[in-house]
Design a protein around this motif. Sequence first.
Motif, PDB file in Angstrom:
ATOM      1  N   ARG A 119       0.117  -1.423  -0.354  1.00  0.00           N
ATOM      2  CA  ARG A 119      -0.274  -0.272  -0.172  1.00  0.00           C
ATOM      3  C   ARG A 119       0.886   1.077   0.526  1.00  0.00           C
ATOM      4  N   GLN A 120       1.989   1.421   0.570  1.00  0.00           N
ATOM      5  CA  GLN A 120       2.818   1.624   0.239  1.00  0.00           C
ATOM      6  C   GLN A 120       3.731   2.206  -0.657  1.00  0.00           C
ATOM      7  N   ARG A 121       3.830   1.374  -1.047  1.00  0.00           N
ATOM      8  CA  ARG A 121       4.631   1.613  -2.230  1.00  0.00           C
ATOM      9  C   ARG A 121       3.750   2.240  -3.101  1.00  0.00           C
ATOM     10  N   GLU A 122       2.558   1.418  -3.422  1.00  0.00           N
ATOM     11  CA  GLU A 122       1.404   2.134  -4.669  1.00  0.00           C
ATOM     12  C   GLU A 122       2.018   3.498  -4.321  1.00  0.00           C
ATOM     13  N   ALA A 123       1.303   4.004  -3.188  1.00  0.00           N
ATOM     14  CA  ALA A 123       0.630   5.805  -2.990  1.00  0.00           C
ATOM     15  C   ALA A 123       1.975   6.819  -3.265  1.00  0.00           C
ATOM     16  N   VAL A 124       3.219   5.852  -3.035  1.00  0.00           N
ATOM     17  CA  VAL A 124       4.663   6.452  -3.453  1.00  0.00           C
ATOM     18  C   VAL A 124       4.462   6.711  -4.812  1.00  0.00           C
ATOM     19  N   LEU A 125       4.625   5.558  -5.748  1.00  0.00           N
ATOM     20  CA  LEU A 125       4.491   5.612  -7.033  1.00  0.00           C
ATOM     21  C   LEU A 125       3.251   6.792  -7.707  1.00  0.00           C
ATOM     22  N   LEU A 126       1.602   6.601  -7.023  1.00  0.00           N
ATOM     23  CA  LEU A 126       1.139   7.509  -7.010  1.00  0.00           C
ATOM     24  C   LEU A 126       1.193   9.218  -6.881  1.00  0.00           C
ATOM     25  N   LYS A 127       2.039   9.343  -6.074  1.00  0.00           N
ATOM     26  CA  LYS A 127       2.400  10.628  -5.937  1.00  0.00           C
ATOM     27  C   LYS A 127       3.919  11.009  -6.738  1.00  0.00           C
ATOM     28  N   PHE A 128       4.670  10.520  -6.923  1.00  0.00           N
ATOM     29  CA  PHE A 128       5.651  10.902  -7.102  1.00  0.00           C
ATOM     30  C   PHE A 128       6.007  10.375  -8.771  1.00  0.00           C
ATOM     31  N   SER A 129       5.047   9.552  -9.278  1.00  0.00           N
ATOM     32  CA  SER A 129       5.094   9.388 -10.441  1.00  0.00           C
ATOM     33  C   SER A 129       4.328  10.425 -10.996  1.00  0.00           C
ATOM     34  N   GLY A 130       3.159  10.321 -10.257  1.00  0.00           N
ATOM     35  CA  GLY A 130       1.714  10.665 -11.297  1.00  0.00           C
ATOM     36  C   GLY A 130       1.568  12.099 -10.705  1.00  0.00           C
ATOM     37  N   ASP A 131       2.249  12.698  -9.984  1.00  0.00           N
ATOM     38  CA  ASP A 131       1.933  13.247  -9.052  1.00  0.00           C
ATOM     39  C   ASP A 131       0.319  14.060  -9.276  1.00  0.00           C
ATOM     40  N   LEU A 132       0.140  13.059  -8.069  1.00  0.00           N
ATOM     41  CA  LEU A 132      -1.678  12.979  -7.615  1.00  0.00           C
ATOM     42  C   LEU A 132      -1.634  13.475  -6.458  1.00  0.00           C
ATOM     43  N   SER A 133      -2.888  13.955  -6.162  1.00  0.00           N
ATOM     44  CA  SER A 133      -3.032  14.735  -5.069  1.00  0.00           C
ATOM     45  C   SER A 133      -3.459  13.587  -4.198  1.00  0.00           C
ATOM     46  N   TYR A 134      -3.372  13.975  -2.579  1.00  0.00           N
ATOM     47  CA  TYR A 134      -4.162  13.238  -1.167  1.00  0.00           C
ATOM     48  C   TYR A 134      -5.416  12.428  -1.992  1.00  0.00           C
ATOM     49  N   GLN A 135      -6.254  13.587  -2.117  1.00  0.00           N
ATOM     50  CA  GLN A 135      -7.684  13.296  -2.275  1.00  0.00           C
ATOM     51  C   GLN A 135      -7.930  12.633  -3.936  1.00  0.00           C
ATOM     52  N   GLU A 136      -7.241  12.819  -4.385  1.00  0.00           N
ATOM     53  CA  GLU A 136      -6.610  11.672  -5.497  1.00  0.00           C
ATOM     54  C   GLU A 136      -6.220   9.767  -5.494  1.00  0.00           C
ATOM     55  N   ILE A 137      -5.189  10.354  -4.795  1.00  0.00           N
ATOM     56  CA  ILE A 137      -4.740   9.028  -4.109  1.00  0.00           C
ATOM     57  C   ILE A 137      -5.566   8.378  -3.676  1.00  0.00           C
ATOM     58  N   ALA A 138      -6.528   8.949  -2.764  1.00  0.00           N
ATOM     59  CA  ALA A 138      -6.768   7.976  -2.001  1.00  0.00           C
ATOM     60  C   ALA A 138      -8.637   7.303  -3.103  1.00  0.00           C
ATOM     61  N   GLU A 139      -9.319   8.240  -3.780  1.00  0.00           N
ATOM     62  CA  GLU A 139     -10.224   7.691  -4.830  1.00  0.00           C
ATOM     63  C   GLU A 139      -9.460   6.314  -6.017  1.00  0.00           C
ATOM     64  N   VAL A 140      -8.071   6.643  -6.039  1.00  0.00           N
ATOM     65  CA  VAL A 140      -7.540   5.472  -7.083  1.00  0.00           C
ATOM     66  C   VAL A 140      -7.137   4.495  -5.742  1.00  0.00           C
ATOM     67  N   LEU A 141      -6.893   4.066  -4.772  1.00  0.00           N
ATOM     68  CA  LEU A 141      -6.890   3.185  -3.391  1.00  0.00           C
ATOM     69  C   LEU A 141      -8.356   2.674  -2.904  1.00  0.00           C
ATOM     70  N   GLY A 142      -9.013   3.838  -2.725  1.00  0.00           N
ATOM     71  CA  GLY A 142     -10.079   2.928  -2.468  1.00  0.00           C
ATOM     72  C   GLY A 142      -9.798   3.315  -0.986  1.00  0.00           C
ATOM     73  N   THR A 143      -9.861   4.249  -0.119  1.00  0.00           N
ATOM     74  CA  THR A 143      -9.661   5.218   1.070  1.00  0.00           C
ATOM     75  C   THR A 143      -9.658   6.663   1.652  1.00  0.00           C
ATOM     76  N   SER A 144      -8.963   7.058   2.485  1.00  0.00           N
ATOM     77  CA  SER A 144      -9.824   8.061   3.022  1.00  0.00           C
ATOM     78  C   SER A 144      -8.710   9.082   2.631  1.00  0.00           C
TER      79      SER A 144
END
Lengths: 175, 669
Positions: A119-144
């Motif tokens: 999960r952590q790895r996924e969040a890191v990838l979404l943030k630093f390769s995709g530059d997604l916002s927290y909100q967007e990452i939450a949407e992708v990973l289905g979390t808060s």
Amino acid sequence: MPSEPTSHWVLLALSRYEAPLLRYASAIVGSAQAADVVQDTFLRLCNQDRAAVEPHLRAWLFTVCRNRALDVRRDKRQVEPVAEVDEVMADNQPGPSEALERREAMRRVLGALDTLPERQREAVLLKFSGDLSYQEIAEVLGTSVSNVGFLLHTALRALREQVEKKDREAERRSR
Amino acid sequence: MTLSKDDPRLLSYVLGELDEAESREIEAAIDGDPEIRTEIDALRMTAEMLREGLAERAPKELPAKQRKVLEEATRATEQPKVVPLRRRFLRSTLLAAAAVALVAIPIGVVQQRRQTRLAAEQAMKDFATFAAPQKEKERTTAPHPKNDTEIDEATRREILKTLQEDRARQGGEIAARIPKPRRLTARSKPRADENPFIYTTSIARASFPLDVDTASYSLVERYIQEAARRPPSSVVRVDELVNAFPYEDPPPIGDAPLAARAEVSDAPWNRSHWLVRLALKTAPFDPSLRPQANLVFVIDTSQGFAKDPDKLPLLQAALRRLVSRLDDRDRLTLIAYGGASDEPHLPPTPGDDKPRLLDAIDKFMPSEAAPSGQSIERAFKEAQAHFVAGGVNRVFLAMDDHFAVAPEQDRLAALIREKAAAGISLSTLGFGPMDGPAGQTLKVLAEEGKGSFAQITSPDAARRELVDVALGTRAPIARDVRVEVDFNAMDVRSFRLIGNEDRTGPEREFLDAWKGPVDLYAGQAVTALYELEPRPDESGGSEAPPVPYLLTLRVRYNEASGQTQEIEVPLRDEWRQQASTDFYFAAAVAGFGLLLRDSPYKGNLTLADIMAMAKKNLGTDPGGHRARFVSLLELAEFTPGITPKAAPTKPPPRKGSLCQPGDSLCSEL
């Protein structure tokens, strides 16, 4: 039905997001297969209703891309290590020794990335390769959103600890 | 408030996830606690490495295969009623637009500056519609509603920022591709330092160069717009930046060919100094005197020619300028040299059909077809078909250093000679290095054709040859122009010529015009800026200043008839409150130049000051040059290395990889 040529907005989205999606997919399935994953993602986008997708386009693209990439990876039954940093680094970096140090540090950080919980790895990838916002990452990973903040915080702390540990080991070896 | 360095909000702050109030809280903590600051720096560095590392190994764009599949797919879902040809055009422009404006900067971008700009604007609007629903979401929580039918300021800035960051990431090679400045005129070796202040007690009479160049401005633009890099100071020439803009100085009165103007106000970068703007302007060209033109261009379409920003794009830019001057009496024809078909790329078209002309110019595509002498024959045929008696009938060959007609040269030369005798001349334009056989051939052909050969190395040269020479508007109206500036040593303690670093030396230049006199043509303008240090008022304020002049500008020239004339323009101190928008705009441009050069004279001038000054002084801005300068400033704000603000976000120089200061292991490294 979309009321205007689809090519317009899909191609616009393509030019905007192909690079971040390729970065993201490469980290999951390797650069060779990333192109196929990203292509599939946009093919799916072609069949979408613009009005429905647009408000959360980035999250949509990364969700689809992630699912596709995970499928591909499942077929391959292995995790693509991120740590294989290409030998050729950008040449517009500072002087040779500084660039070398930098490359070494980057290699370590990326190496440590593969030791993170999924999960952590996924969040890191979404943030630093995709530059997604927290909100967007939450949407992708289905979390808060707050959980995303926590995941990233924990991940970065772990990464730094790993790297510092390796630094010390290297230091000890070189003595 | 105390913060733990293990607070997740620190990372949120680094990643820009906190709202304003929370950010301020963290910032206060950073200022108050060195440990927090260290933590923030370390987080920033880790974040940067992750970003860079992940980007490093991934392809930047889809390979052609996958892209093709996607393009097919998008075509398949399109509405069938759209006409195929138009559809293709629409798609390619939009794709180019999006690519240019938002992500990639393809090599050929420079080719289509004008189109790019329009396209970029379109893409920006499109992007805003993407962003609009996002905004809507924010609005429900934000206290002040925003208008999301238009791009609001914050969104626009955000887009610009993204744009520039994307470019910066990919701009490394682009920067290397931007050519070094080339001069129209031979100049002495460039100097990195700036002209010093000269005491009027030692030298009180100066002069400034009139053969102005503007190449530097287009280079600065390219560094910022295409490569998202701070232009190296060797490229930034303040005088060339200032002269790249048209000013609205009053034209000469009556029959006089030349007018001069002097203005003064406080120097924006140093309030205790004054800034003087001296401007020369020649009478505008009278278009009714221009002969009718029937111009045919034969243009190289090889890949090498089309892709080199110093070749086809330069030509296209000049052709667009040319088109802007043409009217319904003129004809323009474009022929691809070795195009796939025998048909001209643009059949003879009247000069007032601008959309068609511009469209054809923009759509020049490289082709693989072998060049042939047929194209040149074809050109003469078209020129003959629309021959205007008493007008300019001319064929242009625009070729590069690979041009060769060896087996056919004699036959061609004979044809060209024959046509020249019949009133159709041939001129040649050489792009790229012209010291080889290609240059020789072009020269010989131009001689046979009773035209001229010109090497095109800069936008200025292209414009001069294609617009002024081609239309026959380039006849000097003021010959042997010399200027002198006499400073009043009573009021002015010292002065400094801004810019022109490579054209002034320590001694002789200030005493006399150094380069000899210069001829000025219709519609030309020259602006020079001096910074003055006033002499402190030693009279104690009791006496009125004995001489009310700061300086006198003297211009001497010969009229076309040979008669020598002199203009004298005094500049009075009390006019300091009356400077024009031209003055302040020029000051803003000069200030930007000083900032880019990191000049020792720039004082504490900031980009924001410059922006404010430029925005306030747009004047009527025909052609939109000044508005584009403002856009450039906006981009500059997000260009790494230009704003001082950008500096602290860079990671501090590091010894080891992720060392914390105070870490004993690290400090031994």
